[in-house]
Design a protein around this motif. Structure first.
Motif, PDB file in Angstrom:
ATOM      1  N   GLY A   1      13.696  -3.383 -12.041  1.00 17.37           N
ATOM      2  CA  GLY A   1      13.290  -2.233 -12.839  1.00 17.37           C
ATOM      3  C   GLY A   1      12.694  -2.642 -14.171  1.00 17.37           C
ATOM      4  O   GLY A   1      11.691  -2.075 -14.622  1.00 17.37           O
ATOM      5  N   LEU A   2      13.292  -3.642 -14.798  1.00 17.31           N
ATOM      6  CA  LEU A   2      12.765  -4.165 -16.056  1.00 17.31           C
ATOM      7  C   LEU A   2      11.356  -4.717 -15.865  1.00 17.31           C
ATOM      8  O   LEU A   2      10.446  -4.412 -16.643  1.00 17.31           O
ATOM      9  N   CYS A   3      11.191  -5.501 -14.825  1.00 20.58           N
ATOM     10  CA  CYS A   3       9.865  -6.073 -14.540  1.00 20.58           C
ATOM     11  C   CYS A   3       8.841  -4.971 -14.276  1.00 20.58           C
ATOM     12  O   CYS A   3       7.710  -5.040 -14.755  1.00 20.58           O
ATOM     13  N   ALA A   4       9.244  -3.949 -13.539  1.00 17.94           N
ATOM     14  CA  ALA A   4       8.332  -2.838 -13.238  1.00 17.94           C
ATOM     15  C   ALA A   4       7.895  -2.147 -14.525  1.00 17.94           C
ATOM     16  O   ALA A   4       6.716  -1.836 -14.704  1.00 17.94           O
TER      17      ALA A   4
ATOM     18  N   VAL B   1       1.696   1.764 -10.235  1.00 17.09           N
ATOM     19  CA  VAL B   1       1.963   0.370 -10.629  1.00 17.09           C
ATOM     20  C   VAL B   1       3.464   0.123 -10.709  1.00 17.09           C
ATOM     21  O   VAL B   1       3.961  -0.915 -10.271  1.00 17.09           O
ATOM     22  N   ARG B   2       4.198   1.081 -11.261  1.00 19.23           N
ATOM     23  CA  ARG B   2       5.650   0.917 -11.394  1.00 19.23           C
ATOM     24  C   ARG B   2       6.319   0.799 -10.025  1.00 19.23           C
ATOM     25  O   ARG B   2       7.141  -0.094  -9.809  1.00 19.23           O
ATOM     26  N   PHE B   3       5.982   1.693  -9.076  1.00 19.54           N
ATOM     27  CA  PHE B   3       6.573   1.630  -7.732  1.00 19.54           C
ATOM     28  C   PHE B   3       6.209   0.319  -7.045  1.00 19.54           C
ATOM     29  O   PHE B   3       7.065  -0.329  -6.444  1.00 19.54           O
ATOM     30  N   LEU B   4       4.936  -0.049  -7.105  1.00 17.55           N
ATOM     31  CA  LEU B   4       4.473  -1.271  -6.454  1.00 17.55           C
ATOM     32  C   LEU B   4       5.196  -2.491  -7.005  1.00 17.55           C
ATOM     33  O   LEU B   4       5.697  -3.335  -6.255  1.00 17.55           O
ATOM     34  N   THR B   5       5.273  -2.585  -8.327  1.00 21.40           N
ATOM     35  CA  THR B   5       5.922  -3.743  -8.953  1.00 21.40           C
ATOM     36  C   THR B   5       7.410  -3.772  -8.618  1.00 21.40           C
ATOM     37  O   THR B   5       7.949  -4.826  -8.274  1.00 21.40           O
ATOM     38  N   TYR B   6       8.072  -2.638  -8.712  1.00 15.16           N
ATOM     39  CA  TYR B   6       9.504  -2.589  -8.430  1.00 15.16           C
ATOM     40  C   TYR B   6       9.795  -3.051  -7.008  1.00 15.16           C
ATOM     41  O   TYR B   6      10.670  -3.899  -6.789  1.00 15.16           O
ATOM     42  N   ASP B   7       9.075  -2.516  -6.039  1.00 15.99           N
ATOM     43  CA  ASP B   7       9.315  -2.895  -4.643  1.00 15.99           C
ATOM     44  C   ASP B   7       8.995  -4.364  -4.388  1.00 15.99           C
ATOM     45  O   ASP B   7       9.702  -5.044  -3.647  1.00 15.99           O
TER      46      ASP B   7
ATOM     47  N   THR C   1      -0.052  -3.185 -18.241  1.00 17.10           N
ATOM     48  CA  THR C   1      -1.310  -3.044 -17.495  1.00 17.10           C
ATOM     49  C   THR C   1      -1.911  -1.647 -17.572  1.00 17.10           C
ATOM     50  O   THR C   1      -3.136  -1.507 -17.525  1.00 17.10           O
ATOM     51  N   VAL C   2      -1.080  -0.612 -17.684  1.00 20.74           N
ATOM     52  CA  VAL C   2      -1.600   0.756 -17.649  1.00 20.74           C
ATOM     53  C   VAL C   2      -1.412   1.477 -18.974  1.00 20.74           C
ATOM     54  O   VAL C   2      -2.328   2.099 -19.482  1.00 20.74           O
ATOM     55  N   VAL C   3      -0.225   1.402 -19.540  1.00 24.80           N
ATOM     56  CA  VAL C   3       0.068   2.161 -20.748  1.00 24.80           C
ATOM     57  C   VAL C   3      -0.651   1.595 -21.966  1.00 24.80           C
ATOM     58  O   VAL C   3      -1.307   2.322 -22.701  1.00 24.80           O
TER      59      VAL C   3
ATOM     60  N   THR D   1       0.831  -1.202   0.000  1.00 26.56           N
ATOM     61  CA  THR D   1       0.000   0.000   0.000  1.00 26.56           C
ATOM     62  C   THR D   1       0.865   1.252   0.000  1.00 26.56           C
ATOM     63  O   THR D   1       0.601   2.205  -0.737  1.00 26.56           O
ATOM     64  N   HIS D   2       1.924   1.238   0.805  1.00 27.24           N
ATOM     65  CA  HIS D   2       2.839   2.376   0.862  1.00 27.24           C
ATOM     66  C   HIS D   2       3.480   2.607  -0.503  1.00 27.24           C
ATOM     67  O   HIS D   2       3.584   3.755  -0.963  1.00 27.24           O
ATOM     68  N   SER D   3       3.935   1.560  -1.161  1.00 36.02           N
ATOM     69  CA  SER D   3       4.557   1.687  -2.483  1.00 36.02           C
ATOM     70  C   SER D   3       3.575   2.250  -3.499  1.00 36.02           C
ATOM     71  O   SER D   3       3.926   3.120  -4.303  1.00 36.02           O
ATOM     72  N   LEU D   4       2.356   1.744  -3.474  1.00 36.94           N
ATOM     73  CA  LEU D   4       1.340   2.204  -4.415  1.00 36.94           C
ATOM     74  C   LEU D   4       1.001   3.678  -4.187  1.00 36.94           C
ATOM     75  O   LEU D   4       0.942   4.467  -5.131  1.00 36.94           O
ATOM     76  N   ILE D   5       0.822   4.063  -2.939  1.00 38.30           N
ATOM     77  CA  ILE D   5       0.496   5.460  -2.622  1.00 38.30           C
ATOM     78  C   ILE D   5       1.668   6.379  -2.970  1.00 38.30           C
ATOM     79  O   ILE D   5       1.472   7.453  -3.567  1.00 38.30           O
ATOM     80  N   ALA D   6       2.887   5.968  -2.629  1.00 40.12           N
ATOM     81  CA  ALA D   6       4.071   6.782  -2.934  1.00 40.12           C
ATOM     82  C   ALA D   6       4.206   6.979  -4.446  1.00 40.12           C
ATOM     83  O   ALA D   6       4.478   8.089  -4.919  1.00 40.12           O
ATOM     84  N   GLY D   7       4.009   5.919  -5.198  1.00 42.13           N
ATOM     85  CA  GLY D   7       4.096   6.019  -6.649  1.00 42.13           C
ATOM     86  C   GLY D   7       3.019   6.905  -7.234  1.00 42.13           C
ATOM     87  O   GLY D   7       3.269   7.699  -8.144  1.00 42.13           O
TER      88      GLY D   7
END
Length: 131
Positions: free
Chosen positions: A117-120, A89-95, A127-129, A10-16
């Motif tokens: 980073g590649l996976c993110a 999504v990028r922050f959540l996936t990366y973390d 999923t988004v772009v 949740t923190h990663s998603l909100i921060a991103g």
């Protein structure tokens, strides 16, 4: 020495999401000017009597003089929603991936960070772009 607390999903998603929103709001006027400059050469733009700018500075000052600060942020809301979602999504996936790639000692090598980073980027793009 104390261990750093792990970031929750949740923190990663909100921060991103916050980072994406701030980044989008700060850079939006330059993106708008770039787009206006690109469109002014199209036949449709010319046929509709669109203003031809001398350059990016002229575009920015003309937009500001004729439409005010709101003119530089016209169309901001849809872009912010997309940008916030992408960054979240990028922050959540990366973390999440980074946590899975740590070794037994909790260390993360540079190649593993690059894989995270590649996976993110791949997940963000899929999923988004361009779902």
């Amino acid at each position: 020495m104390t261990d750093k607390p792990k970031a929750s999903a949740t923190h990663s998603l909100i921060a991103g999401t916050i980072a994406g929103t701030v980044e989008g709001a700060v850079t939006y006027p330059t993106e708008l000017i770039k787009t206006k400059m690109q469109l002014q050469g199209s036949q449709q733009y010319i046929a509709q009597g669109g203003h031809v700018y001398k350059g990016p500075i002229d575009c920015a000052t003309t937009t500001f003089k004729t439409q005010g600060i709101r003119g530089l942020y016209r169309g901001l809301a849809p872009m912010l929603m997309g940008n916030a979602a992408k960054a979240g999504v990028r922050f959540l996936t990366y973390d999440t991936v980074k946590a899975q790639l740590r070794d037994a000692d909790g260390k993360l090598t540079m190649p593993r960070m690059m894989v995270a980073g590649l996976c993110a980027g791949v997940i963000e793009g899929g999923t988004v772009v361009a779902p």
